[in-house]
Design an enzyme around this catalytic site. Sequence first.
Site, PDB file in Angstrom:
ATOM      1  N   GLN A   1     145.832  45.841  28.212  1.00 10.76           N
ATOM      2  CA  GLN A   1     146.742  45.672  29.344  1.00 10.76           C
ATOM      3  C   GLN A   1     146.298  44.547  30.271  1.00 10.76           C
ATOM      4  OE1 GLN A   1     146.866  49.496  31.298  1.00 10.76           O
ATOM      5  NE2 GLN A   1     148.295  50.359  29.822  1.00 10.76           N
ATOM      6  N   CYS A   2     145.517  43.591  29.758  1.00 11.94           N
ATOM      7  CA  CYS A   2     144.929  42.588  30.647  1.00 11.94           C
ATOM      8  C   CYS A   2     145.986  41.793  31.402  1.00 11.94           C
ATOM      9  CB  CYS A   2     144.019  41.655  29.860  1.00 11.94           C
ATOM     10  SG  CYS A   2     144.800  40.860  28.430  1.00 11.94           S
ATOM     11  N   GLY A   3     147.104  41.461  30.738  1.00  8.53           N
ATOM     12  CA  GLY A   3     148.138  40.691  31.413  1.00  8.53           C
ATOM     13  C   GLY A   3     148.828  41.477  32.504  1.00  8.53           C
TER      14      GLY A   3
ATOM     15  N   ALA B   1     146.479  41.871  35.432  1.00  2.41           N
ATOM     16  CA  ALA B   1     146.440  40.642  36.227  1.00  2.41           C
ATOM     17  C   ALA B   1     147.691  40.518  37.094  1.00  2.41           C
ATOM     18  CB  ALA B   1     146.302  39.429  35.310  1.00  2.41           C
TER      19      ALA B   1
ATOM     20  N   HIS C   1     143.172  36.455  26.507  1.00  3.42           N
ATOM     21  CA  HIS C   1     142.974  37.361  27.635  1.00  3.42           C
ATOM     22  C   HIS C   1     143.759  36.781  28.814  1.00  3.42           C
ATOM     23  CE1 HIS C   1     140.925  40.604  29.648  1.00  3.42           C
ATOM     24  NE2 HIS C   1     140.205  39.829  30.436  1.00  3.42           N
TER      25      HIS C   1
END
Length: 345
Positions: A130-132, A135, A233
């Site tokens: 779920q990095c996007g 962010a 990422h």
Amino acid sequence: MTSPCSAPPEPSIPLRRSPEPQAPIVPTPPLPPSPLNLAFLPQPCSFQPHIPPPPPLPPPPSAARGAPPHVYGLEKSQLLKEALEKAGPVPTGREDVKRLLKLHKDRFRSDLQWILFCGDLPSLIQEGPQCGLVALWMAGTLLLPPSGIPLERLVQVAMERGYTAQGEMFSVADMGRLAQETLGCQTKLLCGGLGGPNRDLVLQHLLTGYPLLFPYDEDFNHEPCQKKGHKAHWAVSAGVLLGVQWVPRLGYTEDPELPGLFHPEPGIPCQPPSMPEEGSPGAVFLLSKQGKSWHYQLWDYDQVRDSNLQLTDFSPSRAADGQVYVVPTGGVRAGLCGQALLLRP
């Protein structure tokens, strides 16, 4: 610089990977329990309703004052929670930035003076790929203060619109559409890399205090590297450290602990500094956060630019893991390579 990237992609389509059949796993007989580990053994299953233990007593006043501030996302991650407790209290945004600057002060050119522009981003630890979206959540706290929009809402809308299958985001264009719908903000999709004319747009944007979202290849220490997109990422930047020949007189004060470092004075109009030339090495650093650490990261702008510009291939390990990912037509090259997102209210 010639970009290896193509134009923004068409709407995303799911990339389905079927898991290969595996041989049945025969469990080994359990070892006899050790007396030291009895407290951690799982209890036998029972159909009786679980009776929760009484709530713990509140800590004494001295312990309450020393408790670390809340870091979002730790409730579901016992490992990270234990690491945070061992590390001690999480510093505030400005304290964390100053810690970072002191730690890396040898990297800064002594022939320049430095001006720090930085917004205060909260930390959010990601769960899964779920990095996007993490962010984007952090960026949303600057656009919809004080707490932005719940991460669960971002995930829900992204899945409903077909942008993601399990939290992954392989399209900067889809990220922009998601930000517009959920945050009600304005977005500008940058293509062709973070150099050239886009560099001035990014720096001016960060000087105003608004966030930048960008994909990059993540190294073992979270810094940008070049793995052809295999370690793709996301990070968010809300600050920039500029190395300049001279600091404008109006609206800046020198840091009492770090000579040669200047901050804009809050509430006072300041004269914009002269931007370092693009060919000047080690003169621009981005202050960023990403979903695998609660600390700020300090990255050389050129390092970020080069990593962002070589995102071309889908990770072979992801392609073989049996999971479903939403990848745009044209793949990672079309969805991420040389692209970034500017957000403002």
